[in-house]
Design a protein around this motif. Sequence first.
Motif, PDB file in Angstrom:
ATOM      1  N   SER A   1      -0.749   6.685 -17.368  1.00 45.48           N
ATOM      2  CA  SER A   1      -0.991   7.018 -15.961  1.00 45.48           C
ATOM      3  C   SER A   1      -2.037   6.078 -15.380  1.00 45.48           C
ATOM      4  O   SER A   1      -1.887   5.582 -14.260  1.00 45.48           O
ATOM      5  N   LYS A   2      -3.089   5.832 -16.141  1.00 47.40           N
ATOM      6  CA  LYS A   2      -4.134   4.903 -15.693  1.00 47.40           C
ATOM      7  C   LYS A   2      -3.559   3.508 -15.482  1.00 47.40           C
ATOM      8  O   LYS A   2      -3.833   2.859 -14.473  1.00 47.40           O
ATOM      9  N   ASN A   3      -2.738   3.048 -16.424  1.00 48.68           N
ATOM     10  CA  ASN A   3      -2.125   1.729 -16.290  1.00 48.68           C
ATOM     11  C   ASN A   3      -1.275   1.641 -15.027  1.00 48.68           C
ATOM     12  O   ASN A   3      -1.345   0.648 -14.294  1.00 48.68           O
TER      13      ASN A   3
ATOM     14  N   GLU B   1       0.829  -1.211   0.000  1.00 45.68           N
ATOM     15  CA  GLU B   1       0.000   0.000   0.000  1.00 45.68           C
ATOM     16  C   GLU B   1       0.860   1.257   0.000  1.00 45.68           C
ATOM     17  O   GLU B   1       0.540   2.243  -0.673  1.00 45.68           O
ATOM     18  N   LEU B   2       1.958   1.248   0.734  1.00 39.63           N
ATOM     19  CA  LEU B   2       2.872   2.396   0.711  1.00 39.63           C
ATOM     20  C   LEU B   2       3.439   2.608  -0.696  1.00 39.63           C
ATOM     21  O   LEU B   2       3.494   3.743  -1.190  1.00 39.63           O
ATOM     22  N   LEU B   3       3.840   1.531  -1.347  1.00 36.92           N
ATOM     23  CA  LEU B   3       4.375   1.645  -2.707  1.00 36.92           C
ATOM     24  C   LEU B   3       3.289   2.089  -3.691  1.00 36.92           C
ATOM     25  O   LEU B   3       3.538   2.910  -4.580  1.00 36.92           O
ATOM     26  N   ASN B   4       2.082   1.549  -3.538  1.00 37.40           N
ATOM     27  CA  ASN B   4       0.968   1.944  -4.392  1.00 37.40           C
ATOM     28  C   ASN B   4       0.684   3.439  -4.233  1.00 37.40           C
ATOM     29  O   ASN B   4       0.494   4.157  -5.220  1.00 37.40           O
ATOM     30  N   SER B   5       0.660   3.907  -3.003  1.00 35.98           N
ATOM     31  CA  SER B   5       0.416   5.326  -2.751  1.00 35.98           C
ATOM     32  C   SER B   5       1.534   6.187  -3.335  1.00 35.98           C
ATOM     33  O   SER B   5       1.280   7.281  -3.851  1.00 35.98           O
TER      34      SER B   5
ATOM     35  N   GLY C   1      -0.742  -0.618  -9.648  1.00 36.12           N
ATOM     36  CA  GLY C   1      -0.532  -0.463  -8.213  1.00 36.12           C
ATOM     37  C   GLY C   1      -1.714  -1.006  -7.432  1.00 36.12           C
ATOM     38  O   GLY C   1      -1.551  -1.691  -6.418  1.00 36.12           O
ATOM     39  N   SER C   2      -2.898  -0.721  -7.912  1.00 38.76           N
ATOM     40  CA  SER C   2      -4.107  -1.234  -7.274  1.00 38.76           C
ATOM     41  C   SER C   2      -4.161  -2.760  -7.358  1.00 38.76           C
ATOM     42  O   SER C   2      -4.535  -3.435  -6.396  1.00 38.76           O
ATOM     43  N   ALA C   3      -3.775  -3.299  -8.498  1.00 31.71           N
ATOM     44  CA  ALA C   3      -3.757  -4.755  -8.669  1.00 31.71           C
ATOM     45  C   ALA C   3      -2.744  -5.407  -7.724  1.00 31.71           C
ATOM     46  O   ALA C   3      -2.997  -6.487  -7.178  1.00 31.71           O
TER      47      ALA C   3
ATOM     48  N   CYS D   1      -5.424 -10.575  -1.244  1.00 25.72           N
ATOM     49  CA  CYS D   1      -5.790 -11.973  -1.518  1.00 25.72           C
ATOM     50  C   CYS D   1      -4.806 -12.926  -0.853  1.00 25.72           C
ATOM     51  O   CYS D   1      -5.201 -13.993  -0.351  1.00 25.72           O
ATOM     52  N   LEU D   2      -3.533 -12.550  -0.838  1.00 27.97           N
ATOM     53  CA  LEU D   2      -2.514 -13.371  -0.196  1.00 27.97           C
ATOM     54  C   LEU D   2      -2.782 -13.511   1.300  1.00 27.97           C
ATOM     55  O   LEU D   2      -2.621 -14.591   1.868  1.00 27.97           O
ATOM     56  N   ILE D   3      -3.219 -12.423   1.937  1.00 27.14           N
ATOM     57  CA  ILE D   3      -3.587 -12.509   3.355  1.00 27.14           C
ATOM     58  C   ILE D   3      -4.685 -13.552   3.533  1.00 27.14           C
ATOM     59  O   ILE D   3      -4.578 -14.450   4.374  1.00 27.14           O
TER      60      ILE D   3
END
Length: 125
Positions: free
Chosen positions: A97-99, A76-80, A104-106, A113-115
């Motif tokens: 930019s959308k990709n 989440e930190l990297l995604n942000s 990041g969201s994916a 899902c891993l959790i």
Amino acid sequence: MVVMMSPFKGQTGFKRILNATGYSLAGLRAAFTGEAAFRQLLLINLVLVPLAFFLDVSRVERALMVAVCVLALIVELLNSAVEAAIDRISLELHPLSKNAKDMGSAAQFTALCLIGLVWAIILLG
């Protein structure tokens, strides 16, 4: 061959460690104050991590249960960070930019899902 170094990389030794710690704490503060998803994930971690210590599982299983929770925070930190960098470059809608934001969201979705997968395998297996 000349190696170019960033002018911001001037500190070495203990001073560099202190600076890096300050930058890391500032990043955590920025994520907490500016990112609802980070706060929500932190709340999930505040429930799941202590719960892992109350469950009758092996030390290795407990470590895996905690590790995947912390991994989701890291993702989440990297995604942000990706989102902030993209927005800094331009707020204009652009397919690249959308990709970047969607990937990041994916990544975060995969971490969540891993959790669920790790906890289900350990608790139901």
